[in-house]
Scaffold this motif. Structure first.
Motif, short mmCIF file in Angstrom:
data_model
loop_
_atom_site.label_atom_id
_atom_site.label_comp_id
_atom_site.label_asym_id
_atom_site.label_seq_id
_atom_site.Cartn_x
_atom_site.Cartn_y
_atom_site.Cartn_z
N TRP A 1 -3.02 -6.33 15.15
CA TRP A 1 -2.64 -6.64 13.34
C TRP A 1 -1.53 -5.88 12.43
N PRO A 2 -1.04 -6.11 11.85
CA PRO A 2 0.63 -5.39 11.07
C PRO A 2 0.18 -4.75 9.88
N LEU A 3 -0.79 -3.29 11.19
CA LEU A 3 -1.90 -2.51 9.98
C LEU A 3 -0.69 -1.61 8.88
N GLN A 4 0.75 -1.38 9.34
CA GLN A 4 1.68 -0.63 7.86
C GLN A 4 1.09 -1.66 7.03
N GLU A 5 1.67 -2.98 7.31
CA GLU A 5 1.95 -3.91 5.90
C GLU A 5 0.78 -3.61 5.11
N ILE A 6 -0.20 -4.24 5.71
CA ILE A 6 -2.01 -4.46 5.27
C ILE A 6 -1.55 -2.95 4.38
N ALA A 7 -1.86 -1.56 4.95
CA ALA A 7 -1.61 -0.68 4.43
C ALA A 7 -1.08 0.07 3.50
N ASP A 8 0.43 -1.24 3.46
CA ASP A 8 1.12 -0.37 1.55
C ASP A 8 0.57 -1.11 1.43
N ARG A 9 0.11 -2.51 1.15
CA ARG A 9 -0.11 -3.45 0.01
C ARG A 9 -1.40 -2.23 -0.30
N TYR A 10 -2.41 -2.03 -0.23
CA TYR A 10 -3.43 -0.94 -0.16
C TYR A 10 -3.09 0.31 -1.39
N HIS A 11 -2.26 0.94 -0.55
CA HIS A 11 -1.44 1.79 -1.11
C HIS A 11 -0.77 1.63 -3.04
N ARG A 12 0.25 0.09 -2.36
CA ARG A 12 0.30 -0.90 -3.91
C ARG A 12 -0.99 -0.59 -4.64
N LEU A 13 -1.86 -1.48 -3.99
CA LEU A 13 -3.59 -1.61 -5.12
C LEU A 13 -4.02 -0.69 -5.77
N GLY A 14 -3.49 0.79 -4.72
CA GLY A 14 -4.85 2.15 -5.90
C GLY A 14 -3.56 2.56 -6.34
N ARG A 15 -1.85 3.08 -6.61
CA ARG A 15 -1.81 2.94 -7.18
C ARG A 15 -1.18 2.10 -8.72
N LEU A 16 -1.15 1.43 -8.72
CA LEU A 16 -1.65 0.27 -10.15
C LEU A 16 -3.25 0.49 -10.36
N ALA A 17 -3.58 0.86 -9.66
CA ALA A 17 -5.29 0.62 -10.21
C ALA A 17 -5.69 1.95 -11.23
#
Length: 291
Positions: free
Chosen positions: A182-198
């Motif tokens: 699974w592309p774990l780094q790509e998925i992690a980057d999306r969550y980093h963005r979600l946290g930063r925006l939330a």
């Protein structure tokens, strides 16, 4: 100043569907304008949705009301099971049992469309390809896979099995397999963005400044859109298979606190069905995080 979240007009219309299947045009235009969309942009989107048979239209201008067809409501309903499972994983309530769940299918070339749709569905459900027509998932997905196969007329060519002994080449350690599949780094980057925006939106929601109903609704739409972007490609691997720390848990906790704050500010007004569902699921998660 918070970062802007790009939201397609179609996603906005879908997000504002209320529990009775309607979308209030005045609310739609107000939130759209807050998000930087023009009235013309909204009108064209509504026209396309009506032409596609996804909505019917009643009235004119901002006094109009859209009615989602039953098929539209069913297709857009978020899978609450997956969101609940994600929060259970974050809380340590869904430990991995060490079982890999596999699905194999053989669909003839003459039914290529069904085959392609089944392949896309398996990936959407958290599967990763092992070989041609063979997919693996770390969660029990059989009910969802079978439902999809029946719907696509491919159930006769579907094989389901489980294993506690999965290897790819010389790799058999579960966390290493997860990293390969699974592309774990790509998925992690999306969550980093979600946290930063939330986080700045949580500050606004828990602050003392008064927020109008349209401002609250705009924040809710933004959070729903960004949560969807983060979770759609996420196979929801058990924590035992993920790098530590994993940003998904922290980002979802922040979103849960946002939804709890939105619910506290709601004031009894009717809200879109999507937000009511998210609030119900995330309220418990926010409560656990606060303890």
């Amino acid at each position: 100043m918070t970062d802007r979240i790009e939201i397609p007009t179609r996603m906005l219309v879908h997000a504002l569907i209320r529990e009775d299947g309607t979308v209030d045009a005045d609310e739609l235009y107000t939130v759209a304008n807050t998000l930087g969309m023009s009235d013309q942009q909204v009108r064209l989107c509504v026209k396309r949705l009506v032409a596609e048979g996804r909505f019917t239209h009643e009235g004119r201008g901002r006094k109009a009301r859209l009615h989602a067809t039953p098929d539209t409501v069913r297709a857009l309903a978020p899978n609450a099971d997956f969101l609940r499972h994600a929060f259970d994983q974050d809380a340590g309530l869904a430990p991995w049992d060490g079982v890999w769940h596999l699905a194999a299918f053989a669909v003839p070339e003459s039914e290529r469309t069904s085959r392609d749709l089944l392949r896309e569905t398996l990936v959407h459900l958290g599967g990763a390809p092992l070989q041609g027509g063979l997919y693996v998932c770390a969660n029990a997905w059989e009910r969802y896979v079978e439902e999809a196969a029946h719907r696509l007329g491919a159930h006769g060519g579907l094989t389901l099995l489980t294993s506690t002994d999965l290897r790819r080449g010389d790799t058999r350690e579960p966390a290493e397999l997860a990293r390969l599949l699974w592309p774990l780094q790509e998925i992690a980057d999306r969550y980093h963005r979600l946290g930063r925006l939330a986080r700045p939106r949580l500050d606004r929601l828990t602050g003392t400044a008064k927020l109008s109903p349209s401002e609250l609704l705009t924040i809710a739409v933004e959070l729903a859109a960004e949560l969807t972007r983060a979770m759609e490609p996420d196979p929801l691997l058990p924590p035992e298979l993920l790098p530590r720390p994993w940003p998904g848990a922290g980002a979802r906790e922040t979103v849960a606190r946002c939804w709890a704050a939105l619910h506290d500010r709601e004031g009894g007004e009717a809200r879109p069905a999507l937000f009511r569902l998210y609030a119900d699921i995330t309220r418990g998660a926010a409560g656990r995080a606060a303890r």
